[in-house]
Design an enzyme around this catalytic site. Sequence first.
Site, PDB file in Angstrom:
ATOM      1  N   HIS A 438       0.877  -1.174   0.000  1.00 22.57           N
ATOM      2  CA  HIS A 438       0.000   0.000   0.000  1.00 22.57           C
ATOM      3  C   HIS A 438       0.914   1.223   0.000  1.00 22.57           C
ATOM      4  O   HIS A 438       1.590   1.480   0.992  1.00 22.57           O
ATOM      5  CB  HIS A 438      -0.877   0.056   1.247  1.00 22.57           C
ATOM      6  CG  HIS A 438      -1.827  -1.089   1.386  1.00 22.57           C
ATOM      7  ND1 HIS A 438      -2.580  -1.296   2.527  1.00 22.57           N
ATOM      8  CD2 HIS A 438      -2.160  -2.087   0.540  1.00 22.57           C
ATOM      9  CE1 HIS A 438      -3.328  -2.379   2.366  1.00 22.57           C
ATOM     10  NE2 HIS A 438      -3.089  -2.880   1.176  1.00 22.57           N
TER      11      HIS A 438
HETATM   12  C1  LIG Z   1      -0.195  -7.998  -3.435  1.00 19.99           C
HETATM   13  C2  LIG Z   1      -1.036  -6.772  -3.244  1.00 19.99           C
HETATM   14  C3  LIG Z   1      -2.277  -6.879  -2.635  1.00 19.99           C
HETATM   15  C4  LIG Z   1      -3.051  -5.732  -2.452  1.00 19.99           C
HETATM   16  N1  LIG Z   1      -4.304  -5.870  -1.949  1.00 19.99           N
HETATM   17  C5  LIG Z   1      -5.106  -4.778  -1.876  1.00 19.99           C
HETATM   18  C6  LIG Z   1      -6.459  -4.917  -1.473  1.00 19.99           C
HETATM   19  O1  LIG Z   1      -6.933  -6.021  -1.239  1.00 19.99           O
HETATM   20  N2  LIG Z   1      -7.218  -3.793  -1.377  1.00 19.99           N
HETATM   21  C7  LIG Z   1      -6.698  -2.545  -1.637  1.00 19.99           C
HETATM   22  O2  LIG Z   1      -7.409  -1.557  -1.451  1.00 19.99           O
HETATM   23  N3  LIG Z   1      -5.429  -2.396  -2.065  1.00 19.99           N
HETATM   24  C8  LIG Z   1      -4.636  -3.483  -2.220  1.00 19.99           C
HETATM   25  N4  LIG Z   1      -3.370  -3.342  -2.700  1.00 19.99           N
HETATM   26  C9  LIG Z   1      -2.928  -1.996  -3.116  1.00 19.99           C
HETATM   27  C10 LIG Z   1      -3.634  -1.558  -4.407  1.00 19.99           C
HETATM   28  O3  LIG Z   1      -3.681  -2.600  -5.346  1.00 19.99           O
HETATM   29  C11 LIG Z   1      -2.882  -0.349  -4.970  1.00 19.99           C
HETATM   30  O4  LIG Z   1      -2.863   0.639  -3.966  1.00 19.99           O
HETATM   31  C12 LIG Z   1      -3.537   0.224  -6.211  1.00 19.99           C
HETATM   32  O5  LIG Z   1      -3.688  -0.726  -7.231  1.00 19.99           O
HETATM   33  C13 LIG Z   1      -2.693   1.386  -6.727  1.00 19.99           C
HETATM   34  O6  LIG Z   1      -3.380   1.982  -7.798  1.00 19.99           O
HETATM   35  P1  LIG Z   1      -2.606   2.906  -8.830  1.00 19.99           P
HETATM   36  O7  LIG Z   1      -3.568   3.274  -9.887  1.00 19.99           O
HETATM   37  O8  LIG Z   1      -1.908   3.973  -8.079  1.00 19.99           O
HETATM   38  O9  LIG Z   1      -1.436   1.958  -9.426  1.00 19.99           O
HETATM   39  P2  LIG Z   1      -1.519   0.544 -10.137  1.00 19.99           P
HETATM   40  O10 LIG Z   1      -2.798  -0.141  -9.859  1.00 19.99           O
HETATM   41  O11 LIG Z   1      -0.257  -0.150  -9.754  1.00 19.99           O
HETATM   42  O12 LIG Z   1      -1.496   0.901 -11.687  1.00 19.99           O
HETATM   43  C14 LIG Z   1      -0.405   1.558 -12.288  1.00 19.99           C
HETATM   44  C15 LIG Z   1      -0.306   1.089 -13.732  1.00 19.99           C
HETATM   45  O13 LIG Z   1       0.549   1.980 -14.453  1.00 19.99           O
HETATM   46  C16 LIG Z   1       1.368   1.217 -15.310  1.00 19.99           C
HETATM   47  N5  LIG Z   1       2.585   1.987 -15.607  1.00 19.99           N
HETATM   48  C17 LIG Z   1       3.633   2.252 -14.803  1.00 19.99           C
HETATM   49  N6  LIG Z   1       4.551   2.996 -15.441  1.00 19.99           N
HETATM   50  C18 LIG Z   1       4.076   3.206 -16.683  1.00 19.99           C
HETATM   51  C19 LIG Z   1       4.587   3.902 -17.822  1.00 19.99           C
HETATM   52  N7  LIG Z   1       5.758   4.537 -17.783  1.00 19.99           N
HETATM   53  N8  LIG Z   1       3.852   3.883 -18.948  1.00 19.99           N
HETATM   54  C20 LIG Z   1       2.646   3.245 -19.006  1.00 19.99           C
HETATM   55  N9  LIG Z   1       2.126   2.583 -17.957  1.00 19.99           N
HETATM   56  C21 LIG Z   1       2.820   2.566 -16.798  1.00 19.99           C
HETATM   57  C22 LIG Z   1       1.650  -0.044 -14.519  1.00 19.99           C
HETATM   58  O14 LIG Z   1       2.084  -1.084 -15.385  1.00 19.99           O
HETATM   59  C23 LIG Z   1       0.302  -0.304 -13.876  1.00 19.99           C
HETATM   60  O15 LIG Z   1      -0.525  -1.090 -14.696  1.00 19.99           O
HETATM   61  C24 LIG Z   1      -2.567  -4.463  -2.873  1.00 19.99           C
HETATM   62  C25 LIG Z   1      -1.310  -4.361  -3.463  1.00 19.99           C
HETATM   63  C26 LIG Z   1      -0.548  -5.503  -3.664  1.00 19.99           C
HETATM   64  C27 LIG Z   1       0.796  -5.377  -4.309  1.00 19.99           C
END
Ligand SMILES: Cc1cc2nc3c(=O)[nH]c(=O)nc-3n(C[C@H](O)[C@H](O)[C@H](O)COP(=O)(O)OP(=O)(O)OC[C@H]3O[C@@H](n4cnc5c(N)ncnc54)[C@H](O)[C@@H]3O)c2cc1C
Length: 500
Positions: A438
């Site tokens: 997280h």
């Molecule tokens: C194992 C695990 C279990 C979890 N369980 C939970 C849960 O049960 N409930 C919960 O609330 N949270 C959970 N989390 C946390 C939650 O999944 C994240 O906080 C959330 O997905 C983050 O969202 P985001 O949009 O910031 O990033 P992400 O969901 O990580 O998305 C970012 C995306 O951007 C892409 N990206 C990165 N750099 C580039 C680039 N230069 N060009 C193009 N694309 C790019 C990546 O490939 C990725 O697909 C968990 C995390 C993990 C690792």
Amino acid sequence: MSHVAFRERGEDLRLEADYVVVGSGAGGAAAAVTLARSGAEVAIIEAGAWRDPEDYPSSTYGAMRDLFDDWGTQLARGRALWPIVQARTVGGTTVINSAICVRTPGDIFAQWQRERGIEGLAERVWAHQDTLERELRVEEVPEPARGNSNRLAMLGASRAGYDSHWIRRYVAGCEGTGQCLQGCKKTRKQSTNLNYVPEVLARGGHVVSSAPVKRVAIEGRRAIGVRGRFEHPRTKAWGADFFVRARRAVVVAASVTHSPALLERSGVRSPALGKYFRAHPGTGVFGIYDEPVDTNTGATQGWASTAFRADPGLKLETLSIPFEMVASRLSGGGARLIERLREYRHLCMWCHAVRAESVGTVRNGLFDKPVVRYGLDREDMLRFRQGMILLAKTHFAAGAKKILPGIHGMPYELGPDQVSLLEDAPLDPRAYIAILSHLFGGCVMGTDPRDAVTDARGRVHGYDGLVVADASVIPSNLGVNPQHTIMALAMAFAEDLASE
Ligand SMILES: Cc1cc2nc3c(=O)[nH]c(=O)nc-3n(C[C@H](O)[C@H](O)[C@H](O)COP(=O)(O)OP(=O)(O)OC[C@H]3O[C@@H](n4cnc5c(N)ncnc54)[C@H](O)[C@@H]3O)c2cc1C
Ligand code: SF4
């Protein structure tokens, strides 16, 4: 509508859309679908590959190879080197997470108002959370999918005298296969590659996958598109170049580590860029029971307690991890490890996530890899240790005959009358195996451009047509699982953008 996958060198791609969204995870997909529903043409540019659920891997190795960002090798560099786990695939980290859905607590909005001048978000975020819960079919883990680990934790908490609950998740009819980390082959988990990303396509949008964005193209102070180079989903070889022009705006949602790094290498100037990285570091304690627990039967995470969110500042949850990860946690090798693995059917892991106050930084490093510097101060390590004690006590209250604390310098196993030894467990983070999943910050929001990268609508201070809509805008820890907050914030930002 179009999905453009990896392209070989020489087959350069040029595309144009109203909005270009970088990243298809929790924030990116929620922002993209909101923009698409407003009638706009949206292009999602995603670094990872498109993978259909039938192609999801079964093993930890396969998950690291096909789904994790950088094979899961990213580390937070501090006194200890703790892994940072995120995904790199269409659907982002929602593909590998446990889909736990928790509403943003009211005290968080009050804190943001007090510390960062952010107003008027609470009602909007909660309204979007209503929609998300309906559309992503949030349910409490159903009785048949609970499994023994979750049931034992419920029993232990009630005997130990604190509140706990069955978890609510974005899952429609969980079958309790305990495989959330490798992607849900049963398509029960509502990761964004199954719903919002296809909806963007169905509404006439585009998805460009295996396409890491190198730079946001900025003319003067206006973001006009993104450029990058395709990366082969298996060999990682470079392919063709791409440029996607944004007629109206670029929305960056590449995660807490990648969004600040991307903005930095794009030349965005902000004194707060890369600052205020935060996390909920967590670790697990195994309990060993007389009767078989069969921890991989049942929902990956089905039980939780928020009773300690305010004091000492942590959350407790069950977690079933794949067999090979269990093996790596049981120290020893050869005959000794085999002996310890004989207990496999009798063990289960419960973990804590610390609401850590320590802050770190994210910078763009060599080969565009983000560099995270972060460590826990003494107060956070005290919370960390307190969480382990709570987990140990809960295991024993549930009837465990021993626990495996996994702390360097302490006995391999402890019995019920040895819990007090944990009171003196080391406060050196190097003694623990923890992970950071997280994450928050790096592009934090706030009204003061000297101390915030974006305003309270995700717009980067000092730039036009450039919005951040992922966990990197969150300016504090939450003390609860973040996905619900990230998605609702992204929807609110996208709604504002569409109405501009
Ligand atoms: C194992 C695990 C279990 C979890 N369980 C939970 C849960 O049960 N409930 C919960 O609330 N949270 C959970 N989390 C946390 C939650 O999944 C994240 O906080 C959330 O997905 C983050 O969202 P985001 O949009 O910031 O990033 P992400 O969901 O990580 O998305 C970012 C995306 O951007 C892409 N990206 C990165 N750099 C580039 C680039 N230069 N060009 C193009 N694309 C790019 C990546 O490939 C990725 O697909 C968990 C995390 C993990 C690792
Ligand atoms: S426990 Fe299994 S069925 Fe349930 S959501 Fe996770 S992977 Fe899917």
